[in-house]
Design a protein around this motif. Structure first.
Motif, PDB file in Angstrom:
ATOM      1  N   GLY A  37       4.797  22.752  62.305  1.00 33.91           N
ATOM      2  CA  GLY A  37       4.066  22.058  61.416  1.00 33.91           C
ATOM      3  C   GLY A  37       4.212  20.800  61.506  1.00 33.91           C
ATOM      4  N   ARG A  38       3.889  20.148  60.093  1.00 36.11           N
ATOM      5  CA  ARG A  38       4.124  18.665  60.219  1.00 36.11           C
ATOM      6  C   ARG A  38       5.205  17.716  60.264  1.00 36.11           C
ATOM      7  N   GLN A  39       6.215  18.518  60.073  1.00 36.41           N
ATOM      8  CA  GLN A  39       7.554  17.783  60.568  1.00 36.41           C
ATOM      9  C   GLN A  39       7.940  18.256  61.947  1.00 36.41           C
ATOM     10  N   LYS A  40       7.112  18.716  62.612  1.00 38.20           N
ATOM     11  CA  LYS A  40       7.344  18.825  64.045  1.00 38.20           C
ATOM     12  C   LYS A  40       8.480  19.531  64.556  1.00 38.20           C
ATOM     13  N   ILE A  89      10.193  23.866  53.253  1.00 37.40           N
ATOM     14  CA  ILE A  89       9.428  23.669  54.465  1.00 37.40           C
ATOM     15  C   ILE A  89       9.430  24.680  55.364  1.00 37.40           C
ATOM     16  N   GLY A  90       8.299  24.804  56.084  1.00 31.99           N
ATOM     17  CA  GLY A  90       8.408  25.837  57.169  1.00 31.99           C
ATOM     18  C   GLY A  90       7.868  26.979  56.867  1.00 31.99           C
ATOM     19  N   ASP A  91       7.658  27.520  55.508  1.00 35.81           N
ATOM     20  CA  ASP A  91       7.248  28.821  55.063  1.00 35.81           C
ATOM     21  C   ASP A  91       6.052  29.406  55.698  1.00 35.81           C
ATOM     22  N   GLY A  92       5.360  28.330  55.943  1.00 36.15           N
ATOM     23  CA  GLY A  92       4.126  28.801  56.917  1.00 36.15           C
ATOM     24  C   GLY A  92       2.753  28.402  56.164  1.00 36.15           C
ATOM     25  N   LYS A  93       1.638  29.069  56.847  1.00 39.36           N
ATOM     26  CA  LYS A  93       0.388  28.849  56.535  1.00 39.36           C
ATOM     27  C   LYS A  93      -0.532  29.984  56.449  1.00 39.36           C
ATOM     28  N   ILE A  94      -1.764  30.179  55.809  1.00 39.25           N
ATOM     29  CA  ILE A  94      -2.592  31.138  55.666  1.00 39.25           C
ATOM     30  C   ILE A  94      -3.923  30.674  55.779  1.00 39.25           C
TER      31      ILE A  94
HETATM   32  N1  LIG Z   1      -2.808  22.969  60.958  1.00 40.28           N
HETATM   33  C1  LIG Z   1      -2.299  23.699  61.724  1.00 40.28           C
HETATM   34  N2  LIG Z   1      -2.764  24.353  62.698  1.00 40.28           N
HETATM   35  C2  LIG Z   1      -2.454  25.473  63.523  1.00 40.28           C
HETATM   36  N3  LIG Z   1      -1.123  26.035  63.116  1.00 40.28           N
HETATM   37  C3  LIG Z   1      -0.474  25.311  61.988  1.00 40.28           C
HETATM   38  C4  LIG Z   1      -0.830  24.411  61.413  1.00 40.28           C
HETATM   39  N4  LIG Z   1      -0.009  24.051  60.308  1.00 40.28           N
HETATM   40  C5  LIG Z   1       0.934  24.824  60.463  1.00 40.28           C
HETATM   41  N5  LIG Z   1       0.365  25.818  61.377  1.00 40.28           N
HETATM   42  C6  LIG Z   1       1.545  26.884  62.010  1.00 40.28           C
HETATM   43  O1  LIG Z   1       2.196  27.278  60.910  1.00 40.28           O
HETATM   44  C7  LIG Z   1       3.475  27.132  61.193  1.00 40.28           C
HETATM   45  C8  LIG Z   1       4.144  26.861  59.827  1.00 40.28           C
HETATM   46  O2  LIG Z   1       3.895  25.725  59.395  1.00 40.28           O
HETATM   47  P1  LIG Z   1       4.713  24.925  58.083  1.00 40.28           P
HETATM   48  O3  LIG Z   1       4.975  25.991  56.881  1.00 40.28           O
HETATM   49  O4  LIG Z   1       5.779  24.077  58.700  1.00 40.28           O
HETATM   50  O5  LIG Z   1       3.367  24.120  57.939  1.00 40.28           O
HETATM   51  P2  LIG Z   1       3.302  22.663  57.209  1.00 40.28           P
HETATM   52  O6  LIG Z   1       2.200  22.077  57.080  1.00 40.28           O
HETATM   53  O7  LIG Z   1       4.532  21.693  57.866  1.00 40.28           O
HETATM   54  O8  LIG Z   1       3.971  22.638  55.764  1.00 40.28           O
HETATM   55  P3  LIG Z   1       5.663  22.324  55.190  1.00 40.28           P
HETATM   56  O9  LIG Z   1       5.593  21.030  54.752  1.00 40.28           O
HETATM   57  O10 LIG Z   1       5.720  23.483  53.804  1.00 40.28           O
HETATM   58  O11 LIG Z   1       6.599  22.842  55.969  1.00 40.28           O
HETATM   59  C9  LIG Z   1       3.850  26.123  62.207  1.00 40.28           C
HETATM   60  O12 LIG Z   1       4.992  26.101  62.894  1.00 40.28           O
HETATM   61  C10 LIG Z   1       2.554  26.242  62.950  1.00 40.28           C
HETATM   62  O13 LIG Z   1       2.764  27.274  63.977  1.00 40.28           O
END
Ligand SMILES: Nc1ncnc2c1ncn2[C@@H]1O[C@H](COP(=O)(O)OP(=O)(O)OP(=O)(O)O)[C@@H](O)[C@H]1O
Ligand SMILES: [Mg+2]
Length: 116
Positions: A37-40, A89-94
């Motif tokens: 995600g955004r924290q790379k 952080i990293g809980d995911g996305k829908i």
């Molecule tokens: N914009 C995106 N496009 C495609 N895949 C994404 C996107 N954002 C997140 N993902 C996928 O979802 C996973 C989990 O993302 P994550 O929860 O870290 O999102 P985040 O935006 O970084 O929010 P947070 O700040 O809560 O960590 C990532 O490892 C990636 O596989």
């Protein structure tokens, strides 16, 4: 019809499944993926298995639903996938995408009835 794609922490899969079954969402595709995600990937290393470089192991859940199931499916995923009260952080996305057509191959049924 909508196509829901959720990327979650692997250790949350059982909880997400349980919450989905409670809402009578019983059909899904699950795969192992890597991503960040955004924290790379940087701040999550202590919680996730690092696959290669900054890519971390995640679980991808795909669910096709009729419109009246979208909200409950999304809420169920949220309940199951969120760490603790406020999440981490990293809980995911829908992601919720429009779904144009579904066919059940065995019967040739199409539309809402073919979803499940
Ligand atoms: N914009 C995106 N496009 C495609 N895949 C994404 C996107 N954002 C997140 N993902 C996928 O979802 C996973 C989990 O993302 P994550 O929860 O870290 O999102 P985040 O935006 O970084 O929010 P947070 O700040 O809560 O960590 C990532 O490892 C990636 O596989
Ligand atoms: Mg993140």
């Amino acid at each position: 019809m909508k196509y829901i794609i959720a990327i979650i922490q692997p250790y949350r899969l059982a909880d997400v499944q349980a919450e989905l079954y409670k809402e009578e969402v019983n059909l899904m595709t699950v795969s192992e993926v890597v991503g960040h995600g955004r924290q790379k990937g940087v701040t999550e290393i202590y919680r996730s298995y690092r696959e290669s470089g900054n890519l971390l192991r995640k679980i991808r859940i795909e669910i096709a639903v009729n419109d009246d199931f979208v909200d409950r499916a999304v809420k169920a995923i949220m309940r199951g996938a969120r760490s603790g009260e406020s999440g981490e952080i990293g809980d995911g996305k829908i992601f919720v995408l429009p779904l144009e057509r579904v066919y059940r191959i065995r019967t040739g049924e199409t539309g809402g009835i073919a979803i499940g």
